[in-house]
Design a protein around this motif. Structure first.
Motif, PDB file in Angstrom:
ATOM      1  N   UNK A  76       0.839  -1.193   0.000  1.00  0.00           N
ATOM      2  CA  UNK A  76       0.000   0.000   0.000  1.00  0.00           C
ATOM      3  C   UNK A  76       0.881   1.252   0.000  1.00  0.00           C
ATOM      4  N   UNK A  77       0.320   2.404  -0.342  1.00  0.00           N
ATOM      5  CA  UNK A  77       1.085   3.652  -0.203  1.00  0.00           C
ATOM      6  C   UNK A  77       1.469   3.876   1.257  1.00  0.00           C
ATOM      7  N   UNK A  78       2.469   4.705   1.480  1.00  0.00           N
ATOM      8  CA  UNK A  78       2.988   4.917   2.832  1.00  0.00           C
ATOM      9  C   UNK A  78       2.048   5.706   3.736  1.00  0.00           C
ATOM     10  N   UNK A  79       0.880   6.058   3.229  1.00  0.00           N
ATOM     11  CA  UNK A  79      -0.113   6.705   4.079  1.00  0.00           C
ATOM     12  C   UNK A  79      -0.843   5.678   4.939  1.00  0.00           C
ATOM     13  N   UNK A  80      -0.626   4.400   4.643  1.00  0.00           N
ATOM     14  CA  UNK A  80      -1.182   3.317   5.466  1.00  0.00           C
ATOM     15  C   UNK A  80      -0.190   2.963   6.571  1.00  0.00           C
TER      16      UNK A  80
END
Length: 304
Positions: A247-251
């Motif tokens: 997932x993107x690093x916002x997760x």
């Protein structure tokens, strides 16, 4: 008064730890008991976004002179969760515009939380939270005018109450530390902190970039609240899963929903280093991953 203790004539010594902080808060009574003056300051601390699987955790602090406490109350501050979005925005603007109030926020990104929780020496979310509280209190304490002092901190609870209280007392000697569940509903100064944290975090979610590392591909759909139980967030996680990078690093990669996605949806990868890559292997030592790859949570793909 030092460490929350005060002698006033022949009155009995008051110890802040035995004070009934769960009763209706009356700052004037506290001033009489602890010897606080109108030029002493109090600070409130609260967070927003501790539980989400997507997005940051934001710590807020609000600080006022005791003599200006009624002005803070007149703004109408309350627990941010008890206010609708319009009211939160209104309260945020009033606190921001009031020159007598001090406030600050500390935004801990999902990537920062993941790095600490998944480091070789893991840092718990409680410890991350405690350190953030120290940071925002310290920031505002340093802004208090010379000759005046921080008298008390009213902090929303994270983890065991007694241990958290002792930690803050050691960090801020001479300051009365009050750690309570739902402090944002009990103490106006903590309500102010709650509002600043919540509005800041909500704005960051709304302003999320269209693409994020490590994939840097356009994100699909509305992220919702970011909480694991939010159906919109669940759909966002599924639609933005990457077979290799998850997932993107916002997760937050230490959250169970992300671990489940990694196990069920992503390719299995292993790191296989040769003897020439790691000299200790030639000497028969236990194989170790390269430090950079280890700290970035990367493994070399063996097959696709």
């Amino acid at each position: 008064g030092v460490g929350g203790e005060m002698f006033r004539g022949k009155r009995q010594k008051v110890v802040h730890s035995s004070w009934d902080w769960d009763a209706k808060f009356d700052l004037k009574v506290c001033c009489e008991e602890f010897g606080w003056t109108e030029d002493d300051w109090i600070v409130g601390v609260d967070e927003a976004g501790r539980g989400p699987v997507v997005g940051s955790m934001t710590y807020g602090a609000c600080c006022c002179r005791i003599g200006d406490h009624d002005e803070l109350k007149s703004i109408g501050v309350d627990d941010s969760k008890a206010l609708n979005e319009e009211r939160r925005q209104e309260m945020y603007a009033k606190i921001e515009a009031n020159g007598k109030l001090l406030w600050t926020v500390r935004d801990l990104t999902a990537a920062e939380i993941s790095r600490q929780q998944l480091a070789r020496t893991a840092v718990s979310l409680n410890k991350i939270s405690h350190n953030a509280a120290v940071e925002v209190i310290s920031t505002l304490r340093d802004k208090i005018p010379e000759g005046q002092k921080l008298a008390a901190a009213f902090v929303d609870i994270v983890g065991p109450q007694d241990a958290y209280t002792r930690f803050l007392e050691r960090t801020f000697p001479g300051v009365v530390i009050v750690v309570r569940k739902k402090a944002d509903a009990k103490f106006p100064v903590t309500s102010g902190a709650s509002i600043m944290a919540k509005v800041t975090r909500d704005r960051l979610i709304e302003e999320m970039p269209a693409a994020l590392p490590p994939t840097n591909v356009p994100l699909i759909g509305d992220v919702g609240s970011g909480y694991p139980g939010d159906a919109v967030t669940k759909k966002w996680l599924k639609r933005n899963t990457h077979k290799l990078f998850v997932l993107p690093h916002v997760a937050r990669f230490d959250w169970q929903p992300v671990k489940d996605i990694e196990a069920e949806e992503c390719v299995k990868v292993t790191w296989d280093a040769g003897a020439n890559d790691l000299p200790e292997m030639a000497a028969g030592c236990k194989r170790k991953r390269w430090q950079y790859l280890q700290e970035m949570f990367l493994t070399q793909p063996a097959a696709f």
